[in-house]
Design a protein around this motif. Structure first.
Motif, mmCIF file in Angstrom:
data_model
loop_
_atom_site.group_PDB
_atom_site.id
_atom_site.type_symbol
_atom_site.label_atom_id
_atom_site.label_comp_id
_atom_site.label_asym_id
_atom_site.label_seq_id
_atom_site.Cartn_x
_atom_site.Cartn_y
_atom_site.Cartn_z
ATOM 1 N N ASP A 159 19.503 32.021 -53.259
ATOM 2 C CA ASP A 159 19.398 31.652 -51.853
ATOM 3 C C ASP A 159 19.751 32.809 -50.915
ATOM 4 O O ASP A 159 19.800 32.628 -49.694
ATOM 5 C CB ASP A 159 20.280 30.440 -51.538
ATOM 6 C CG ASP A 159 21.747 30.676 -51.867
ATOM 7 O OD1 ASP A 159 22.066 31.721 -52.464
ATOM 8 O OD2 ASP A 159 22.572 29.802 -51.535
ATOM 9 N N ASP A 160 19.965 33.988 -51.462
ATOM 10 C CA ASP A 160 20.251 35.158 -50.640
ATOM 11 C C ASP A 160 18.966 35.735 -50.054
ATOM 12 O O ASP A 160 17.863 35.528 -50.583
ATOM 13 C CB ASP A 160 20.975 36.239 -51.451
ATOM 14 C CG ASP A 160 22.482 36.039 -51.471
ATOM 15 O OD1 ASP A 160 23.050 35.804 -50.391
ATOM 16 O OD2 ASP A 160 23.085 36.106 -52.555
ATOM 17 N N VAL A 161 19.144 36.486 -48.966
ATOM 18 C CA VAL A 161 18.045 37.181 -48.305
ATOM 19 C C VAL A 161 18.515 38.597 -47.995
ATOM 20 O O VAL A 161 19.641 38.795 -47.527
ATOM 21 C CB VAL A 161 17.645 36.482 -46.978
ATOM 22 C CG1 VAL A 161 16.519 37.247 -46.288
ATOM 23 C CG2 VAL A 161 17.238 35.040 -47.231
ATOM 24 N N THR A 162 17.668 39.586 -48.257
ATOM 25 C CA THR A 162 18.068 40.961 -47.971
ATOM 26 C C THR A 162 16.932 41.743 -47.326
ATOM 27 O O THR A 162 15.760 41.355 -47.427
ATOM 28 C CB THR A 162 18.531 41.686 -49.250
ATOM 29 O OG1 THR A 162 19.199 42.899 -48.886
ATOM 30 C CG2 THR A 162 17.348 42.032 -50.153
ATOM 31 N N SER A 185 15.418 47.047 -56.313
ATOM 32 C CA SER A 185 14.074 46.473 -56.438
ATOM 33 C C SER A 185 13.961 45.624 -57.701
ATOM 34 O O SER A 185 13.272 44.598 -57.709
ATOM 35 C CB SER A 185 13.022 47.588 -56.448
ATOM 36 O OG SER A 185 13.009 48.299 -57.675
ATOM 37 N N LEU A 186 14.631 46.031 -58.765
ATOM 38 C CA LEU A 186 14.631 45.250 -60.007
ATOM 39 C C LEU A 186 15.537 44.031 -59.892
ATOM 40 O O LEU A 186 15.231 42.954 -60.407
ATOM 41 C CB LEU A 186 15.087 46.124 -61.174
ATOM 42 C CG LEU A 186 14.167 47.287 -61.566
ATOM 43 C CD1 LEU A 186 14.833 48.160 -62.622
ATOM 44 C CD2 LEU A 186 12.823 46.777 -62.070
ATOM 45 N N MET A 187 16.653 44.221 -59.190
ATOM 46 C CA MET A 187 17.621 43.137 -59.039
ATOM 47 C C MET A 187 17.027 41.978 -58.254
ATOM 48 O O MET A 187 17.363 40.811 -58.494
ATOM 49 C CB MET A 187 18.874 43.680 -58.340
ATOM 50 C CG MET A 187 20.064 42.747 -58.383
ATOM 51 S SD MET A 187 20.661 42.519 -60.066
ATOM 52 C CE MET A 187 21.948 41.296 -59.745
ATOM 53 N N ALA A 188 16.138 42.283 -57.315
ATOM 54 C CA ALA A 188 15.507 41.230 -56.528
ATOM 55 C C ALA A 188 14.755 40.248 -57.424
ATOM 56 O O ALA A 188 14.771 39.030 -57.194
ATOM 57 C CB ALA A 188 14.554 41.841 -55.510
ATOM 58 N N VAL A 189 14.114 40.786 -58.460
ATOM 59 C CA VAL A 189 13.386 39.936 -59.402
ATOM 60 C C VAL A 189 14.362 39.242 -60.343
ATOM 61 O O VAL A 189 14.265 38.043 -60.605
ATOM 62 C CB VAL A 189 12.361 40.761 -60.208
ATOM 63 C CG1 VAL A 189 11.548 39.854 -61.118
ATOM 64 C CG2 VAL A 189 11.443 41.533 -59.277
ATOM 65 N N LEU A 214 15.226 36.448 -51.929
ATOM 66 C CA LEU A 214 14.124 36.831 -51.049
ATOM 67 C C LEU A 214 14.363 38.238 -50.499
ATOM 68 O O LEU A 214 15.454 38.541 -49.992
ATOM 69 C CB LEU A 214 14.014 35.840 -49.886
ATOM 70 C CG LEU A 214 12.844 36.016 -48.913
ATOM 71 C CD1 LEU A 214 11.517 35.816 -49.635
ATOM 72 C CD2 LEU A 214 12.972 35.019 -47.759
ATOM 73 N N THR A 215 13.342 39.082 -50.591
ATOM 74 C CA THR A 215 13.470 40.473 -50.162
ATOM 75 C C THR A 215 12.426 40.814 -49.116
ATOM 76 O O THR A 215 11.229 40.598 -49.311
ATOM 77 C CB THR A 215 13.292 41.429 -51.372
ATOM 78 O OG1 THR A 215 14.325 41.183 -52.324
ATOM 79 C CG2 THR A 215 13.356 42.880 -50.922
ATOM 80 N N THR A 228 21.491 37.883 -45.630
ATOM 81 C CA THR A 228 22.808 37.409 -46.044
ATOM 82 C C THR A 228 23.604 38.533 -46.708
ATOM 83 O O THR A 228 24.817 38.441 -46.825
ATOM 84 C CB THR A 228 22.689 36.235 -47.026
ATOM 85 O OG1 THR A 228 21.919 36.658 -48.175
ATOM 86 C CG2 THR A 228 21.991 35.053 -46.375
ATOM 87 N N PHE A 229 22.908 39.572 -47.147
ATOM 88 C CA PHE A 229 23.581 40.783 -47.619
ATOM 89 C C PHE A 229 22.640 41.960 -47.413
ATOM 90 O O PHE A 229 21.425 41.798 -47.310
ATOM 91 C CB PHE A 229 23.992 40.676 -49.087
ATOM 92 C CG PHE A 229 22.892 40.989 -50.076
ATOM 93 C CD1 PHE A 229 22.713 42.276 -50.575
ATOM 94 C CD2 PHE A 229 22.015 39.994 -50.498
ATOM 95 C CE1 PHE A 229 21.699 42.565 -51.472
ATOM 96 C CE2 PHE A 229 20.998 40.271 -51.397
ATOM 97 C CZ PHE A 229 20.837 41.572 -51.885
ATOM 98 N N MET A 230 23.213 43.145 -47.347
ATOM 99 C CA MET A 230 22.399 44.352 -47.224
ATOM 100 C C MET A 230 23.146 45.518 -47.833
ATOM 101 O O MET A 230 24.382 45.608 -47.739
ATOM 102 C CB MET A 230 22.072 44.663 -45.761
ATOM 103 C CG MET A 230 21.012 45.766 -45.599
ATOM 104 S SD MET A 230 20.545 46.052 -43.878
ATOM 105 C CE MET A 230 21.918 47.053 -43.316
#
Length: 583
Positions: A200-203, A218-222, A227-228, A247-249
């Motif tokens: 549920d995070d968004v970056t 980029s790999l961690m997003a998958v 959501l990236t 929610t984080f950056m």
């Protein structure tokens, strides 16, 4: 690709009209497979190199994934790299295919063609030209679509090389780091084990994907399934944060320093605003300190904190979209005062540390356990030790295989039993967090036999002086320490205009009594927190910012200390000559 097909979230990127376009990770996976089919049809063999020469953008992702699906090894070149560095990386890696972003990059490659005999195909992202060895991306995609069903994908193992990533090259030629698929997987699993990122995070991803940490994100997003939004345009960070509301950056110290400086300089013109900002920051940091140590917050202080939040702190959080759980900072020293300032505003800064040779990340502060001035505890699966001289050693499954074609450097970097020498010196705090003193190669000894760690002093000055663009400490084998100060031209233009200071150019502005006095005031403030032998006895106001083009900085914006000292050796020498003449 299999994990991507399971993800409900995906990635959003800008289209040609700068509108956000949504893609699922399954969509991205299919683009990658089409690109892989085209690469194989173009003759790419298992283990051959595919270089990406581009800023952070959506195409970067699926070209990277596609190169892997084709059995290739991805390497990368920063768009800001100088021609000599481009030639070195592509030649050293024996790049067979280059994905280039702009016409200028393609022209540079054309000039280097005779020096790159292995290079057979250049893929143009902007599609403006074609012919000879140049193919537009649309043509590659069409080719991939037509042969997709007939192209078998390469079977990969954990020990296969996934990427050759080049080090910053702060002291010499960049070295190629061989990272395997097993290394990347270990990095991702260690980050997952920290339990920091969720579906549920968004970056907002804007960091260079050419960097190991950008690649890991980029790999961690998958892997984590959040959501990236991806947009590498730094001019749009502020507007993107407002739209995306992450929610984080993940960031770097210089961005946090600039935001801190912009807020402080924005209040400088008004004494009331300046006092209000200082009061709100002081109240918030006092409250945060009490909460961190588990002490009771007095009722009066609690009320003051609510007022400070309503008047000041909420606006700072709003600049980041208003719902950040944390900011992660790495790739350089961040002064604890700046991290505390953000923390007081309700934005937790988690400092971490890593290096390309260790698969990007080795340690990280945790939410609720932040110790300012440290880079946190080792990630799960990472062991840390200290050599006799204080150098930090790490050992994990994320560590590189070796340096490409450089057995001597590999032997120097690895100690016994698989321990990797990080090049950082530091210590463990009582709470088990790693505190880095500096890069081992940066620490110098003065003529009086005292050791100075410049990075800590430089980070402190960036927190003290909101007008600073860069600050460099020099003084090896000298009687005292000198500071090289590069002030921000835009901030100084506003400063001069507000005070009626006239000048013809930036160099003249730096020579004015008013600016000299301004800098002296901040140097005096800095010196209050330093040991006598660390104090800046003299300083030079530089007539320009330090840049990549001038050779002062690496493409990843790291300082080339020796190059800077050579560029300004006359100014530096003059400080010591003047001292001698007074003795």
């Amino acid at each position: 690709m299999a994990r991507g097909a399971e993800c409900e979230q995906g990635v959003l990127h800008r289209d040609a009209n700068d509108a956000w376009v949504s893609e699922t990770w399954a969509d991205t996976g299919r683009r990658a497979r089409v690109f892989a089919a085209a690469l194989i049809d173009l003759g790419l063999q298992h283990g051959e190199r595919v270089a990406i020469m581009s800023g952070t953008r959506y195409e970067w992702l699926w070209c990277d994934y596609g190169a892997i699906c084709a059995g290739g090894v991805r390497t990368s070149v920063y768009p800001s790299s100088l021609p000599a560095d481009v030639e070195h990386i592509l030649s050293d890696a024996s790049a067979r295919v280059v994905v280039a972003e702009s016409a200028a990059q393609i022209d540079a490659l054309r000039d280097l063609r005779s020096a790159l005999p292995e290079l057979t195909v250049v893929i143009s992202l902007d599609g403006s030209r074609e012919g000879d060895w140049l193919v537009p991306l649309e043509g590659v995609v069409s080719r991939g679509e037509s042969v997709l069903a007939a192209q078998p994908y390469e079977a990969l193992t954990g020990d296969d090389i996934a990427a050759i990533l080049y080090t910053s090259g702060t002291t010499g030629r960049a070295k190629g780091v061989l990272l395997t698929h097993r290394s990347w997987n270990a990095t991702l699993e260690s980050l997952i084990a920290v339990d920091l990122l969720h579906e549920d995070d968004v970056t907002l991803l804007w960091l260079p994907l050419a960097h190991a940490f950008g690649k890991a994100l980029s790999l961690m997003a998958v892997r984590a399934g959040y959501l990236t939004y991806i947009d590498g345009n730094l001019d749009r960070i502020a507007s993107n944060l407002d739209e995306v509301k992450p929610t984080f950056m993940c960031s770097v110290p210089r961005i946090l320093e600039k935001i801190h400086a912009r807020v402080k300089t924005g209040a400088e013109a008004s004494p009331v605003k300046r006092r209000l900002l200082d009061w709100a920051a002081s109240v918030a940091m006092t409250t945060q300190e009490l909460e961190t140590t588990g002490e009771r917050v007095p009722r009066k202080l609690g009320v003051q904190t609510k007022v400070a939040d309503a008047l000041v702190l909420k606006k700072i959080r709003g600049a980041f979209g208003g719902r950040l759980r944390f900011l992660s900072s790495g790739s350089g020293a961040l002064d604890p005062a700046i991290a505390k300032w953000f923390g007081g505003a309700g934005i937790t800064v988690l400092e971490g540390c890593g290096l390309t040779e260790a698969g990007s990340t080795t340690s990280l502060n945790r939410i609720g356990e932040v110790e300012y001035g440290t880079v946190g505890k080792p990630l799960p699966g990472t062991e840390v030790a200290f050599d006799t001289d204080g150098e930090i050693l790490v050992r994990s499954a994320s560590v590189m295989k070796e340096y490409h074609g450089n057995p001597e450097a590999t032997a120097e970097t690895f100690a016994d039993d698989g321990w990797l020498r990080t090049g950082d010196v530091g210590m463990l705090t009582d709470r088990g967090n790693i505190r880095i003193t500096d890069r081992k190669k940066n620490v110098f000894k003065t003529a009086n036999g005292k050791y100075v760690a410049p990075s800590v002093i430089e980070a402190r000055f960036m927190a003290v002086c909101p007008y600073a663009a860069q600050f460099v400490v020099v003084g090896e084998s000298r009687r005292f320490v000198v500071g090289l100060i590069a002030l921000d031209p835009v901030a100084m233009k506003d400063w001069a205009q507000e005070r009626g200071v006239t000048y013809s150019d930036f160099a003249e502005l730096m020579r004015t009594d008013e600016v000299q006095a301004l800098a002296q005031g901040y140097v005096d403030e800095l010196n209050l927190d330093l040991n006598r032998w660390e104090q800046i006895k003299k300083f030079v106001l530089l007539d320009r910012e330090l840049t990549i083009e001038a050779g002062d900085l690496t493409p990843s914006m790291k300082l080339r200390r020796k190059a800077v000292e050579r560029s300004f050796e006359g100014d530096i020498a003059a400080q010591y000559v003047e001292e001698s003449s007074h003795q």
